[in-house]
Design an enzyme around this catalytic site. Sequence first.
Site, PDB file in Angstrom:
ATOM      1  N   GLU A   1       0.862  -1.179   0.000  1.00 52.98           N
ATOM      2  CA  GLU A   1       0.000   0.000   0.000  1.00 52.98           C
ATOM      3  C   GLU A   1       0.903   1.235   0.000  1.00 52.98           C
ATOM      4  OE1 GLU A   1      -3.425  -0.124   2.826  1.00 52.98           O
ATOM      5  OE2 GLU A   1      -2.418  -1.947   3.513  1.00 52.98           O
TER       6      GLU A   1
ATOM      7  N   ARG B   1       5.403 -13.888   9.294  1.00 56.98           N
ATOM      8  CA  ARG B   1       5.997 -12.572   9.090  1.00 56.98           C
ATOM      9  C   ARG B   1       7.206 -12.396  10.002  1.00 56.98           C
ATOM     10  NH1 ARG B   1       1.709  -8.402  12.020  1.00 56.98           N
ATOM     11  NH2 ARG B   1       1.990  -9.184  14.140  1.00 56.98           N
TER      12      ARG B   1
ATOM     13  N   LYS C   1       3.152   2.508  11.333  1.00 60.00           N
ATOM     14  CA  LYS C   1       3.255   3.794  10.629  1.00 60.00           C
ATOM     15  C   LYS C   1       2.760   4.941  11.505  1.00 60.00           C
ATOM     16  CE  LYS C   1       2.638   1.471   6.213  1.00 60.00           C
ATOM     17  NZ  LYS C   1       1.670   1.072   5.185  1.00 60.00           N
TER      18      LYS C   1
END
Length: 628
Positions: free
Chosen positions: A97, A326, A336
């Site tokens: 994204e 992950r 973020k």
Amino acid sequence: MADKVTEATAKLQLDEETGEMVSKGELKKRLQKRAKKAAQEKQRAAKPASDAPAKVNPKPKAEEPTLDPNAMFKQGFLADVYKERPVKNVVTRFPPEPNGYLHLGHAKAIAVNFGFARYHGGVTNLRFDDTNPDAEEEVYFTAIEDIIRWLGFKPHAITYSSDNFQKLYDLAEKMIQMKKAYVCHCNEVDIKLQRGGEAGATPRYRCEHAAQDVETNLQKFRDMRDGKYAPQTAFLRMLQDVEGNPNPQMWDLAAYRIPKEQRPHFRTGNQWKIYPTYDFTHCLCDSFEGITHSLCTTEFIQSRESYEWLNRTLGVYEPMQREYGRLNINGTVMSKRKLKKLVDEKIVRGWDDPRLYTLIGIRRRGVPPGAILSFINELGVTTALTSIQVVRFEQSIRRYLETTVPRLFLVLDPVPVVIEDIGEFEGQDVDVPFSPKDPSMGSYKLRLTKTVYIDRADFREEDSKDYFRLAPGKSVGILKAPYPIKATTFSKDESGKVTEIRAVFDKEGKKPKAFIHWVPEGSRKVTVRVHNHLFKSPDPSAAEGGYLNDINPDSETVYPEALVDSGFEDVRRRAPWPQAEGETSDASGPESVRFQAIRVAYFAMDKDTTEDNIVLNRIVSLKEDPNK
């Protein structure tokens, strides 16, 4: 899913030798294996020495074999994935994204997707999932592409979900006509109740709007498209199985929404008032692009069912989705939102601050792309969550830099030493190899001057038995010089700071127990930034008062008067060094000027460098700090 990830993380324990978080069972096996090895070594040491004479020139010990850079594709999870679908033309994708900068966890996704395709002779698309104009900015598109190329990968094609907006819209209308989608007007409270309320305490049920006929849904959907509804007053939902299927990803997910803000889209401007969701877009774009293996992290395990359901319902080509664990790094934050707060409150210099684990921050610190890929390959790829201590990452960087960068003399906090009896040795050049282990790196000349500079930490005003560096009346070796030096006197300023040391060559003394580094008079002054961990605890987010209360006040120390020897100019001119495999991608960046400062640390040049002021960042210390 987040709760399950948290629960899994809580069950992990720290392997203090490797810095890795592993299961209790795995840690127990490792400790038993190490104990057995230690016992065997103790037993060997206890055996009587052989009477046979020692070999004059024993055979040098073979170096440890390096890990195959393709090891993670040849065995384990990724090898099994290919066996499931052993196609000739592999096509993968990396679908970020464009709403922020990538972090170290994304490096694993990049390495997995690009590496898997490359290993099998296929290609990888970089596909921007640009379906949320409220959060997307041009700078992120550019930064993502740049960091992928820096890591050494080249996208086969750069695509955008927005390339398919019309096609996706047409398929949404087809879903309505198939009675597989409907326009819903429920609010968040209603939707939560439909999905079973708090912790699934009540029965699930379908929204009343699902009973609308096809014509009504089509008209409402077109009204959404034409901007006749306010944000959050209507959205398109897929008709799945909210009542019978235990998987939340099959509980009538949203397919289209109206953004809260009607910002122009970076590529399509004001053409669209509605945008498809990730759950609707991702699988269909994979299908459009002919993706053979859709590789993603385990957060999307439950999404696999809806992924396959949607492609199958619409009768389009079906890629194969598989999920791997992950990569998490402890001791830092990578959200973020949290990173933005650090930047906005000027706790760090920016998104590329070397103390952050954004990839642009890691790059600025000087970590080579090859070291990152080597680290990921060392960890391997499984379905388990990989939660790693920062020290484990640093260990991997050290191993990589040890054989790939040249060595220089750098003094952080210089104090002059006047060698009073230098005599004939003044002005003589000594030959210093860029690497004592690799002659092919070459060497450079270092001039011996009457005044040399040593690090202030290598001198004490008072001697002690356990101290082996310079002190009054005591000798120490200085690397590459003809003799050790013995301190005779020293001077101090009004504040008590040592300003000069007087010394002579110790030509008759015993061999020194220690050697220190130095630089000659006339060496280049540089600014050095030594970075430590930004946070004090292994889990900053769990700190009392939040992560901002966990900031380490000593995360950066600046040495504005540091001195580097003349070899730096050659290192800078030749960077990146050819011995550093995979460095062609960062040849133009200042961070490609890397070297080991002997006895100090590994360093790289910072982007703040000017012709008048060289700025260096510490990449990593020479050894792990035992206090960490």
